[in-house]
Motif scaffolding. Structure first.
Motif, PDB file in Angstrom:
ATOM      1  N   LYS A 157       3.620   9.007 -10.548  1.00  0.00           N
ATOM      2  CA  LYS A 157       4.517   7.866 -10.610  1.00  0.00           C
ATOM      3  C   LYS A 157       5.578   7.834  -9.515  1.00  0.00           C
ATOM      4  N   GLN A 158       6.190   8.976  -9.225  1.00  0.00           N
ATOM      5  CA  GLN A 158       7.151   8.996  -8.138  1.00  0.00           C
ATOM      6  C   GLN A 158       6.427   9.011  -6.791  1.00  0.00           C
ATOM      7  N   ILE A 159       7.009   8.303  -5.815  1.00  0.00           N
ATOM      8  CA  ILE A 159       6.526   8.401  -4.448  1.00  0.00           C
ATOM      9  C   ILE A 159       7.281   9.555  -3.799  1.00  0.00           C
ATOM     10  N   VAL A 160       6.531  10.538  -3.289  1.00  0.00           N
ATOM     11  CA  VAL A 160       7.150  11.798  -2.876  1.00  0.00           C
ATOM     12  C   VAL A 160       6.953  12.055  -1.385  1.00  0.00           C
ATOM     13  N   ASN A 161       7.444  13.228  -0.956  1.00  0.00           N
ATOM     14  CA  ASN A 161       7.405  13.639   0.441  1.00  0.00           C
ATOM     15  C   ASN A 161       6.039  13.392   1.083  1.00  0.00           C
ATOM     16  N   LEU A 187       5.016   3.883   2.464  1.00  0.00           N
ATOM     17  CA  LEU A 187       4.893   2.640   1.699  1.00  0.00           C
ATOM     18  C   LEU A 187       5.021   1.461   2.652  1.00  0.00           C
ATOM     19  N   LEU A 188       4.095   0.533   2.557  1.00  0.00           N
ATOM     20  CA  LEU A 188       4.162  -0.723   3.297  1.00  0.00           C
ATOM     21  C   LEU A 188       4.572  -1.814   2.317  1.00  0.00           C
ATOM     22  N   PHE A 189       5.591  -2.605   2.674  1.00  0.00           N
ATOM     23  CA  PHE A 189       6.134  -3.600   1.766  1.00  0.00           C
ATOM     24  C   PHE A 189       5.631  -4.999   2.105  1.00  0.00           C
ATOM     25  N   SER A 190       5.551  -5.840   1.080  1.00  0.00           N
ATOM     26  CA  SER A 190       5.266  -7.258   1.279  1.00  0.00           C
ATOM     27  C   SER A 190       6.546  -7.948   1.754  1.00  0.00           C
ATOM     28  N   ASP A 191       6.474  -9.251   1.995  1.00  0.00           N
ATOM     29  CA  ASP A 191       7.632  -9.980   2.491  1.00  0.00           C
ATOM     30  C   ASP A 191       8.642 -10.222   1.373  1.00  0.00           C
ATOM     31  N   GLY A 192       9.866 -10.511   1.761  1.00  0.00           N
ATOM     32  CA  GLY A 192      10.941 -10.740   0.812  1.00  0.00           C
ATOM     33  C   GLY A 192      12.264 -10.437   1.476  1.00  0.00           C
ATOM     34  N   ASP A 193      13.349 -10.397   0.682  1.00  0.00           N
ATOM     35  CA  ASP A 193      14.655 -10.174   1.293  1.00  0.00           C
ATOM     36  C   ASP A 193      15.312  -8.855   0.880  1.00  0.00           C
ATOM     37  N   ALA A 194      14.605  -8.013   0.092  1.00  0.00           N
ATOM     38  CA  ALA A 194      15.193  -6.736  -0.318  1.00  0.00           C
ATOM     39  C   ALA A 194      14.130  -5.859  -0.956  1.00  0.00           C
ATOM     40  N   ARG A 254       6.264   1.701 -11.467  1.00  0.00           N
ATOM     41  CA  ARG A 254       6.213   3.054 -12.005  1.00  0.00           C
ATOM     42  C   ARG A 254       4.793   3.509 -12.343  1.00  0.00           C
ATOM     43  N   GLU A 255       3.813   2.737 -11.936  1.00  0.00           N
ATOM     44  CA  GLU A 255       2.431   3.134 -12.200  1.00  0.00           C
ATOM     45  C   GLU A 255       1.910   4.012 -11.054  1.00  0.00           C
ATOM     46  N   PRO A 256       0.967   4.914 -11.355  1.00  0.00           N
ATOM     47  CA  PRO A 256       0.376   5.720 -10.281  1.00  0.00           C
ATOM     48  C   PRO A 256      -0.346   4.836  -9.263  1.00  0.00           C
ATOM     49  N   PHE A 257      -0.385   5.292  -8.007  1.00  0.00           N
ATOM     50  CA  PHE A 257      -1.092   4.580  -6.955  1.00  0.00           C
ATOM     51  C   PHE A 257      -2.343   5.354  -6.584  1.00  0.00           C
ATOM     52  N   GLU A 258      -3.441   4.632  -6.434  1.00  0.00           N
ATOM     53  CA  GLU A 258      -4.649   5.250  -5.906  1.00  0.00           C
ATOM     54  C   GLU A 258      -4.533   5.292  -4.386  1.00  0.00           C
ATOM     55  N   VAL A 259      -4.642   6.472  -3.802  1.00  0.00           N
ATOM     56  CA  VAL A 259      -4.554   6.630  -2.363  1.00  0.00           C
ATOM     57  C   VAL A 259      -5.953   6.915  -1.828  1.00  0.00           C
ATOM     58  N   PRO A 260      -6.435   6.137  -0.854  1.00  0.00           N
ATOM     59  CA  PRO A 260      -7.809   6.324  -0.373  1.00  0.00           C
ATOM     60  C   PRO A 260      -8.048   7.719   0.184  1.00  0.00           C
ATOM     61  N   SER A 280       0.843  -1.203   0.000  1.00  0.00           N
ATOM     62  CA  SER A 280       0.000   0.000   0.000  1.00  0.00           C
ATOM     63  C   SER A 280       0.872   1.244   0.000  1.00  0.00           C
ATOM     64  N   VAL A 281       0.290   2.329  -0.510  1.00  0.00           N
ATOM     65  CA  VAL A 281       0.889   3.660  -0.445  1.00  0.00           C
ATOM     66  C   VAL A 281      -0.172   4.599   0.125  1.00  0.00           C
ATOM     67  N   SER A 282       0.202   5.388   1.111  1.00  0.00           N
ATOM     68  CA  SER A 282      -0.749   6.330   1.702  1.00  0.00           C
ATOM     69  C   SER A 282      -0.028   7.616   2.055  1.00  0.00           C
ATOM     70  N   LYS A 283      -0.788   8.666   2.216  1.00  0.00           N
ATOM     71  CA  LYS A 283      -0.226   9.974   2.556  1.00  0.00           C
ATOM     72  C   LYS A 283      -0.491  10.278   4.022  1.00  0.00           C
TER      73      LYS A 283
END
Length: 300
Positions: free
Chosen positions: A231-235, A239-246, A212-218, A7-10
């Motif tokens: 497209k850019q994630i800005v000030n 961002l919440l990340f899924s699991d993984g190693d990097a 690089r796609e735009p994110f819909e923010v609720p 997810s991406v949120s402001k």
């Protein structure tokens, strides 16, 4: 396996303390996604009138508060007789444990700026009632490391690129980095699998995890209008990340600076009211009854 973006949120404008205007990235809601972290507040401000009232005397139990300053300062005092000042580039990691009553009073720099962040970390059940303690480190005590690509990181806690931060002895094994990438630089950043991880952008912008796609923010109750992050994630974006190693990050034309935080989830029940976070409703009731009776600090 590369992590993706969940997810991406402001961050949302809100008011805390005695009337401090700040932005809340997350907190006072669903805790599972960010476990073991509970709240992240961005209290950067250029107008002393918006923050001068500060955070007068208030209690904490069952959590740790992490204050990281970039400009201005915060003067603190507590019920144990401790006092001091958190200055630019410094971090204070306060373990509230069984209970502490303290105050945090912001002070501007010569330009009126007071830039800082506060993160709350939960304590595991076995350490909820541990004795309170502080870890505070000056700017020169927080190591800075640079990758071969030109990315740089200040390491508050955890390990990155061969260096470890000074904060230690924390039950959830947190990692907290202040990372900067110059314009156009791309960097992979390791994060151990199984840890919950998030990033909060504090300057510039860039692309995360190859997306690089735009994110819909609720839309939120605050009603801010820009519901599409270009497209850019800005000030001010989280961002919440899924699991993984990097994760991978590519800086935009202005470069990017962000906080990267991860920790081992506790998976324990959360009973939360105001500045106190326990495991059960009964434990919360006990804490507030002790505050009324004047016995809140007797367990030290």
């Amino acid at each position: 396996m590369q992590r993706g973006i969940v997810s991406v949120s402001k961050s949302v404008p809100t008011t805390e303390g005695a009337g401090v205007s700040l932005r809340r990235a997350f907190g006072f809601g669903k805790t599972e996604d960010y476990d073991p972290f509970l709240l992240l507040d961005d209290f950067r401000g250029d107008d002393p009138a918006a923050y001068a009232a500060g955070f007068p005397w208030h209690p904490h139990r069952g959590i740790e508060t992490i204050t990281y300053m970039l400009a201005g300062s915060v003067e603190h005092q507590d019920s144990l007789g401790n006092s001091g000042t958190i200055r630019p580039g410094e971090v204070q990691w306060m373990t509230a444990g069984s209970g502490i009553i303290h105050q945090e009073m912001p002070k501007p720099d010569d330009s009126g700026r007071m830039y800082g962040f506060q993160l709350w970390a939960n304590l595991p059940t076995a350490k909820k009632m541990t004795a309170p303690r502080y870890q505070q480190y000056g700017s020169k005590e927080i190591p800075r490391v640079q990758s071969s690509s030109g990315a740089a990181a200040r390491i508050i806690c955890g390990e990155l690129w061969g260096l470890s931060g000074p904060v230690e002895g924390i039950g959830v094994d947190p990692a907290c980095f202040d990372i900067e990438l110059p314009a156009g630089v791309s960097q992979e950043i390791p994060i151990a699998p199984g840890r919950h991880a998030f990033a909060y952008v504090i300057a510039g912008g860039g692309f995360f995890c190859g997306t690089r796609e735009p994110f819909e923010v609720p839309q939120t109750s605050a009603g801010w209008a820009d519901t599409v992050v270009e497209k850019q994630i800005v000030n001010h974006h989280l961002l919440l990340f899924s699991d993984g190693d990097a994760i991978t990050v590519q800086a935009g034309d202005e470069g990017i600076r962000f906080l990267l935080v991860s920790g081992n989830p506790l998976g324990e029940p959360v009973a939360w009211y105001g500045p106190i976070v326990m495991n059960t409703r009964e434990e919360l009731q006990t804490a507030f009854r002790e505050l009324e009776e004047g016995t809140f600090l007797d367990s030290h």
